[in-house]
Enzyme design. Structure first.
Site, mmCIF file in Angstrom:
data_model
loop_
_atom_site.group_PDB
_atom_site.id
_atom_site.type_symbol
_atom_site.label_atom_id
_atom_site.label_comp_id
_atom_site.label_asym_id
_atom_site.label_seq_id
_atom_site.Cartn_x
_atom_site.Cartn_y
_atom_site.Cartn_z
ATOM 1 N N SER A 1 -47.911 36.660 46.863
ATOM 2 C CA SER A 1 -48.798 36.089 47.890
ATOM 3 C C SER A 1 -49.640 34.932 47.363
ATOM 4 C CB SER A 1 -49.709 37.172 48.470
ATOM 5 O OG SER A 1 -50.526 37.727 47.456
ATOM 6 N N HIS B 1 -48.964 34.744 37.865
ATOM 7 C CA HIS B 1 -49.926 35.752 37.425
ATOM 8 C C HIS B 1 -49.189 37.038 37.102
ATOM 9 C CE1 HIS B 1 -49.563 35.900 41.812
ATOM 10 N NE2 HIS B 1 -49.732 37.213 41.715
ATOM 11 N N HIS C 1 -49.755 41.103 36.809
ATOM 12 C CA HIS C 1 -50.621 42.241 37.137
ATOM 13 C C HIS C 1 -50.579 43.213 35.959
ATOM 14 C CE1 HIS C 1 -50.652 41.500 41.642
ATOM 15 N NE2 HIS C 1 -49.552 40.837 41.316
HETATM 16 P P1 5GP Z 1 -49.211 38.786 44.378
HETATM 17 O O1 5GP Z 1 -49.235 39.467 45.724
HETATM 18 O O2 5GP Z 1 -49.036 37.295 44.519
HETATM 19 O O3 5GP Z 1 -48.303 39.395 43.368
HETATM 20 O O4 5GP Z 1 -50.670 39.026 43.761
HETATM 21 C C1 5GP Z 1 -51.801 38.345 44.192
HETATM 22 C C2 5GP Z 1 -52.983 39.217 43.886
HETATM 23 O O5 5GP Z 1 -54.150 38.432 43.973
HETATM 24 C C3 5GP Z 1 -53.159 40.389 44.860
HETATM 25 O O6 5GP Z 1 -53.103 41.623 44.154
HETATM 26 C C4 5GP Z 1 -54.521 40.135 45.486
HETATM 27 O O7 5GP Z 1 -55.259 41.322 45.698
HETATM 28 C C5 5GP Z 1 -55.185 39.213 44.478
HETATM 29 N N1 5GP Z 1 -56.145 38.294 45.038
HETATM 30 C C6 5GP Z 1 -56.009 37.561 46.177
HETATM 31 N N2 5GP Z 1 -57.095 36.776 46.383
HETATM 32 C C7 5GP Z 1 -57.934 37.044 45.330
HETATM 33 C C8 5GP Z 1 -59.231 36.545 44.971
HETATM 34 O O8 5GP Z 1 -59.827 35.714 45.650
HETATM 35 N N3 5GP Z 1 -59.792 37.051 43.860
HETATM 36 C C9 5GP Z 1 -59.156 37.984 43.069
HETATM 37 N N4 5GP Z 1 -59.804 38.415 41.991
HETATM 38 N N5 5GP Z 1 -57.934 38.467 43.371
HETATM 39 C C10 5GP Z 1 -57.336 37.999 44.490
#
Ligand code: 5GP
Ligand code: ZN
Length: 114
Positions: A95, A100, A102
């Site tokens: 998203s 990044h 996790h």
């Molecule tokens: P993805 O879904 O791309 O693997 O991970 C994106 C992550 O970023 C999600 O786990 C989401 O909770 C986190 N995230 C989204 N917006 C923010 C933000 O403004 N601050 C922080 N610390 N995490 C965020």
């Protein structure tokens, strides 16, 4: 990238709960944690996803995994076990389009992931 959320965090323009930073790598708590320990580890450099890592990023990616190990130790999740995950593309649920990793731990996790 001026419109990138994680570049904004790396630049200090957007607030985050930082747990590690150096010249090339940043780590901060996920805003919506999916485990008792849920930290995002990012390169300061804007890389969109795993698909955009090139040969010159090898040292950087190694540094990111070193930080993952260091934080896992600091957070006390080594004994129980932990995951380092990079979602890439729609099916994986990516998203935010700045690379990044996790770091997840502190609870039992299932396999395969949902
Ligand atoms: P993805 O879904 O791309 O693997 O991970 C994106 C992550 O970023 C999600 O786990 C989401 O909770 C986190 N995230 C989204 N917006 C923010 C933000 O403004 N601050 C922080 N610390 N995490 C965020
Ligand atoms: Zn970015």
């Amino acid at each position: 990238m001026s419109d990138c959320l994680f570049c904004g965090i790396a630049d200090g323009k957007i607030k985050a709960n930082l747990v590690y930073q150096d010249e090339t790598v940043l780590a901060f708590k996920d805003i919506a944690p999916k485990a008792p320990v849920h930290i995002l580890i990012i390169p300061r450099k804007h890389i969109v996803s795993v698909l955009d890592i090139d040969a010159s990023d090898g040292v950087l990616i190694g540094q990111i995994f070193q930080v993952a190990g260091r934080l896992a130790r600091e957070q006390g999740i080594v004994e129980g076990g932990f995951r380092v995950v990079a979602n890439s593309g729609a099916d994986a649920g990516q998203s935010v389009f700045h690379l990044h990793f996790h770091l997840l731990g502190g609870r039992q996790m299932s396999w395969p992931p949902g």
